[in-house]
Scaffold this motif. Structure first.
Motif, PDB file in Angstrom:
ATOM      1  N   VAL A 113       0.842  -1.198   0.000  1.00 39.40           N
ATOM      2  CA  VAL A 113       0.000   0.000   0.000  1.00 39.40           C
ATOM      3  C   VAL A 113       0.876   1.247   0.000  1.00 39.40           C
ATOM      4  N   GLN A 114       1.974   1.207   0.769  1.00 42.00           N
ATOM      5  CA  GLN A 114       2.895   2.338   0.785  1.00 42.00           C
ATOM      6  C   GLN A 114       3.604   2.487  -0.562  1.00 42.00           C
ATOM      7  N   GLN A 115       3.882   1.371  -1.239  1.00 36.81           N
ATOM      8  CA  GLN A 115       4.414   1.435  -2.603  1.00 36.81           C
ATOM      9  C   GLN A 115       3.434   2.172  -3.510  1.00 36.81           C
ATOM     10  N   GLY A 116       2.178   1.749  -3.469  1.00 36.17           N
ATOM     11  CA  GLY A 116       1.165   2.351  -4.322  1.00 36.17           C
ATOM     12  C   GLY A 116       0.999   3.830  -4.081  1.00 36.17           C
ATOM     13  N   ASN A 117       1.265   4.277  -2.867  1.00 41.52           N
ATOM     14  CA  ASN A 117       1.076   5.677  -2.515  1.00 41.52           C
ATOM     15  C   ASN A 117       2.089   6.584  -3.209  1.00 41.52           C
ATOM     16  N   VAL A 118       3.222   6.028  -3.674  1.00 46.87           N
ATOM     17  CA  VAL A 118       4.233   6.848  -4.356  1.00 46.87           C
ATOM     18  C   VAL A 118       4.321   6.469  -5.839  1.00 46.87           C
ATOM     19  N   MET A 119       3.286   5.829  -6.366  1.00 51.52           N
ATOM     20  CA  MET A 119       3.232   5.471  -7.782  1.00 51.52           C
ATOM     21  C   MET A 119       2.216   6.358  -8.487  1.00 51.52           C
ATOM     22  N   ASN A 120       2.076   6.212  -9.782  1.00 54.67           N
ATOM     23  CA  ASN A 120       1.124   7.004 -10.561  1.00 54.67           C
ATOM     24  C   ASN A 120      -0.286   6.492 -10.288  1.00 54.67           C
ATOM     25  N   LEU A 121      -1.079   7.305  -9.603  1.00 52.86           N
ATOM     26  CA  LEU A 121      -2.410   6.889  -9.173  1.00 52.86           C
ATOM     27  C   LEU A 121      -3.504   7.248 -10.170  1.00 52.86           C
TER      28      LEU A 121
END
Length: 606
Positions: A371-379
């Motif tokens: 989830v923390q990975q996803g938070n710094v990816m292109n959303l």
């Protein structure tokens, strides 16, 4: 097996309410006929029974869906709540969530124990449900009030004083409530099917699949709608929706009381286990009688206790069933063969329990670091911004499609080959899940390398959030196989006196997996801090791009592979209870005869 139905409360005696429940039952009958094929003789006979069956299970499916909607939403988004609102650092927010999840699953043993010993499963479920709703209200109040939020302090944890008291009280009251409900809800639903009846045994196998589907549907709503409200609008509105949904779920469960088969609590399962161990130790010097028929057992006329056939495994425990000549059968002096076999069954289950802990440690990473990975990816998905915690909807969608396919196509096909009510054995399902979880962690490591390299190369152009769908999708299928396989395995194999407690072993495995995740994070950080040239741990600090999360994923992948081979050894050695039970073999022959007759009738009609 079941006690006479209890009189419903006064609300169920009114004419209007009886009419309402009749309408509900009619609608459920229509729904069951669509989903389960009630036109068939097998399902129709279940509906003709006054209690139990899928009609009763429908109320439990509603609770499972509504309750899991909030639970999964919290599971994937609380790490961001802890990080952004409560000001924990990266590793502490992950550890706080895994400790909460671990406590929740561990406390399912409390619900299982109480429902096996003191209260029936429905009462236990409603009691812990009230605690869960109360805890959600407290969490909502704290999220809504800025005065109950800590100020950022730059430390690993900024929660202190009265804020800390309210935070941890509501969090662990929520863990107690959800854990207690989970410890008895599954067994309550499974009680609606008589596993000794060859026809209802098929319904029991289907029940676990539909229970997973109902919880999956609720989880899809949770990780999309509720998470979007929490992260894009306000956290307290998300918690408020969860509170209302849980309340409606438990109200629905209570309304189904007239349709349930309610089992009577018995002796304490823990006390029965302790008695066997103590008496076997006392009799350790006594010789075992050669014909095992000389071991003590109650009369066959006593129909209140399910008899379990004697096995030759762990013969040292048989000494607890030695009744010396001239002595009277008394508690703590002699145990029955059935009581001894209960302990043998639980002992045989322990290696299976231990072999699934690592998989749940992997699951914890998908709910924290991923989830923390996803938070710094292109959303971005077009013009729509996807909340990072909503990415688990991908495996949930996979599961919502695969579960009906598994139930309607794979299970009937496998039944023709194996003549097993579930199509394949429960341990075979678990093994498939463990293998897929190892692959999922390896894929997660590869995706993290790609994400981190791109972030270091050009921070303004991160890779898409949907790269995480590979690891989530694989693990979703793994979870479908493992979770249902374990629930059915523990329920079917456990003695009648400890169905809830044994089913809670599934959640105990998850609890130990989450706690082990916390240990791994702390130990790996401490060890790698000493050996890396930068003197920084793999999972240090607030910047994920400066960490080595990929190495942690690969470590778990290797550990999962080793654990899979360990599981294969114990699963191949396991002897199912039905293999020694002549009644189960007779029921299997009856099931084969029923299926053959149905196929012939269907061919004749065609």
């Amino acid at each position: 097996m079941f006690n006479p139905p209890q009189l419903p409360p006064l609300i169920f005696r009114s004419t209007q309410t009886r009419h309402y429940l009749s309408c509900v039952a009619s609608n459920l009958l229509f729904l069951e006929s669509f989903l389960f094929g009630a036109g068939k003789e097998v399902s129709q006979s279940q509906w003709n029974k006054p209690k139990g069956g899928f009609r009763a299970s429908m109320f439990i499916f509603v609770l499972s869906s509504l309750d899991n909607m909030g639970y999964v939403a919290n599971m994937v988004s609380l790490v961001l709540y802890f990080y952004g609102v409560m000001h924990f650092d990266l590793s502490n927010s992950a550890n706080t969530l895994t400790n909460f999840m671990g406590s929740s699953y561990l406390l399912s043993l409390v619900g299982g124990f109480i429902s096996d010993t003191y209260l029936n499963r429905l009462t236990t479920c409603l009691m812990f449900g009230s605690l869960e709703v109360l805890a959600l209200v407290l969490v909502t109040v704290q999220a809504a009030s800025n005065n109950l939020h800590p100020d950022a302090c730059g430390k690993s944890s900024c929660v202190k004083g009265g804020i800390a008291v309210m935070f941890y009280t509501s969090l662990y009251l929520l863990a107690l409530g959800t854990g207690g409900v989970r410890g008895c809800m599954t067994a309550l639903g499974a009680d609606q099917f008589d596993e000794k009846d060859p026809i209802e045994a098929k319904g029991l196998a289907s029940f676990f699949n539909w229970l997973l589907l109902s919880s999956t549907v609720g989880a899809i709503v949770g990780v999309t709608g509720v998470v979007w409200v929490s992260t894009q609008r306000a956290w307290h509105w998300g918690f408020f929706i969860i509170s209302v949904a849980s309340f409606v779920g438990f109200l629905t469960l209570a309304l189904g009381k007239p349709f349930y088969r309610i089992t009577t609590p018995g002796d304490s399962p823990i006390l029965r286990v302790v008695q066997v161990i103590v008496v076997a130790f006392k009799n350790r010097k006594l010789p075992l009688p050669e014909p095992h028929q000389e071991l003590y057992e109650t009369s066959d006329k006593d129909a209140t206790v399910e008899k379990i056939a004697h096995t030759n495994q762990m013969r040292f425990l048989d000494k607890a069933a030695i009744l010396e000549k001239g002595s009277k059968p008394e508690a703590w002096k002699v145990c029955t063969v059935t009581q001894v076999e209960e302990v043998k069954i639980l002992t045989r289950m322990l290696p299976i329990l231990g072999s699934t802990i690592i998989m749940n440690t992997c699951l914890a990473q998908l709910q924290t670091f991923s989830v923390q990975q996803g938070n710094v990816m292109n959303l971005k998905l077009g013009s729509f911004t996807v909340p990072a915690p909503s990415i688990p909807v991908i495996p949930l969608l996979f599961m919502s499609i695969l579960i009906p396919i598994y139930e309607f196509f794979f299970v009937p096909f496998a039944r023709k080959l194996t003549h097993h009510p579930s199509g394949i054995t429960q341990l075979q399902r678990v093994g498939m899940g463990l293998a897929l979880s190892a692959i999922s962690m390896a894929v997660a490591g590869v995706v993290e390398v790609k994400r981190r390299d791109q972030a270091r190369k050009d921070p303004l152009k991160p890779i898409s959030l949907f790269w995480l769908s590979f690891q989530y999708g694989l693990f979703g299928v793994a979870d479908m196989f493992t979770l249902v396989g374990l629930l059915e395995f523990y329920y079917r194999e456990s003695p009648a006196s400890m169905k809830s407690l044994s089913t809670s072993f599934t959640w105990l495995s998850m609890s130990l997996g989450y706690f082990l995740s916390t240990v791994f994070v702390n130990v790996i950080n401490a060890v790698t801090k000493q050996i890396t040239p930068s003197k920084q741990g793999w999972l240090h600090g607030l910047d994920l791009n400066q960490s080595n999360l990929n190495l942690f994923y690969w470590f778990l992948a290797i550990l999962s592979c080793l654990n899979f081979f360990n599981y294969l050894y114990w699963a191949s050695c396991y002897k199912y209870k039905s293999e020694d039970d002549p009644n189960s073999k007779a029921n299997l022959k009856t099931l084969i005869l029923v299926e053959t007759t149905q196929e012939r009738n269907g061919s004749t009609q065609d």
